[in-house]
Design a protein around this motif. Structure first.
Motif, short mmCIF file in Angstrom:
data_model
loop_
_atom_site.label_atom_id
_atom_site.label_comp_id
_atom_site.label_asym_id
_atom_site.label_seq_id
_atom_site.Cartn_x
_atom_site.Cartn_y
_atom_site.Cartn_z
N SER A 35 0.87 -1.18 0.00
CA SER A 35 0.00 0.00 0.00
C SER A 35 0.90 1.23 0.00
O SER A 35 1.98 1.19 0.61
N SER A 60 -3.38 3.36 6.61
CA SER A 60 -4.85 3.34 6.78
C SER A 60 -5.35 4.73 7.15
O SER A 60 -4.68 5.48 7.88
N TYR A 65 -8.14 -6.16 7.87
CA TYR A 65 -8.65 -5.17 6.91
C TYR A 65 -7.90 -5.44 5.61
O TYR A 65 -6.68 -5.55 5.60
N GLN A 66 -8.66 -5.63 4.54
CA GLN A 66 -8.11 -6.08 3.26
C GLN A 66 -8.92 -5.50 2.11
O GLN A 66 -10.12 -5.25 2.27
N VAL A 67 -8.28 -5.36 0.95
CA VAL A 67 -8.97 -4.86 -0.24
C VAL A 67 -10.01 -5.88 -0.71
O VAL A 67 -11.10 -5.51 -1.13
N TYR A 70 -17.80 -3.14 4.86
CA TYR A 70 -17.04 -2.52 3.78
C TYR A 70 -16.86 -1.04 4.10
O TYR A 70 -17.83 -0.33 4.39
N MET A 114 -11.79 -0.76 1.88
CA MET A 114 -11.36 -2.03 2.49
C MET A 114 -12.54 -2.76 3.13
O MET A 114 -13.47 -2.13 3.62
#
Ligand SMILES: C[S@@+](CC[C@H](N)C(=O)[O-])C[C@H]1O[C@@H](n2cnc3c(N)ncnc32)[C@H](O)[C@@H]1O
Length: 209
Positions: A18, A22, A148-150, A168, A176
């Motif tokens: 990334s 965040s 937390y992920q795409v 989401y 994310m």
């Protein structure tokens, strides 16, 4: 934008995964998945420059502990500097897979929460499964693994866990999924589903796995 974060991304794009940390909104939504009303043992995989770690440390009680596992040397040194005066926070410059050894060395039986920001989706399948197993084993009954992920692809692999709730979050670049995986409380050998975190249900999608 964090200059250190961008530099480390340029150095190790697949590990850091990334270009910016965040967002504040994501950090707050993640922290709300945890109950800080009691002393907690929390492990974090891939804290980077520490945006979630600082929020957790700000909320947790004086007798809580936070173990930070960061592969990158430059991030780890920066985290050591940030938390030098906080004896509750331990920075481990190493792989998240070292969690069981670190807990054993410190005489800590289990974690209440494990938070992960590492790019799980690009881990080779054997490594992904091994880390999921170690994570599950390291949690106490009623413990939660929060990621937390795409993409939400980890749900299909994290079948060890008894329940999963996803939300989401659009207020992050990129947007994310936050997913909370629950380890069931066991009372007298019987499984009892844990009550999903109020914050998870509040205004979010609830998908029992
Ligand atoms: C996408 S960044 C997330 C940084 C930060 N948590 C945030 O939300 O801004 C992923 C971080 O995980 C670290 N990382 C990747 N694989 C790791 C592993 N197996 N163990 C520990 N840290 C890892 C990277 O070095 C990087 O700091």
């Amino acid at each position: 934008m964090s200059a250190l974060f961008f530099k480390r991304f340029l150095q190790r794009p697949f590990q850091v995964a990334s270009i910016i940390p965040s967002s504040k909104a994501l950090v707050k939504k993640v922290a709300r998945k945890m109950d800080f009303s009691q002393p907690r043992v929390i492990a974090e995989y891939g804290p980077g420059e520490g945006v979630h770690s600082r929020e957790i440390a700000r909320r947790m009680s004086p007798d809580s502990q936070l173990l930070l596992f960061e592969l990158d040397g430059a991030f780890s040194r920066d985290l050591q500097r940030q938390f030098a005066d906080d004896p509750r926070v331990h920075v481990i410059n190493g792989d998240a897979a070292k969690l069981p050894e670190e807990l054993k060395q410190r005489g800590i039986p289990r974690c209440d929460y494990i938070l992960s920001g590492i790019p799980f989706s690009i881990l080779p399948i054997a490594k992904k499964r091994a880390l999921l197993e170690k994570t599950y084993e390291a949690l106490g009954d009623g413990g939660r693994f929060i990621i937390y992920q795409v993409t939400n692809e980890l749900r299909q692999h994290a079948t060890l866990f008894d329940q999963a709730d996803s939300q989401y979050v659009l207020q992050n670049i990129p947007p994310m999924f936050i997913t909370v995986f629950h380890k069931i409380h066991r009372q007298n050998g019987h499984k009892r589903p844990v009550r999903p975190a109020a914050a998870v249900l509040n205004g979010s999608n609830h998908h029992p796995a």
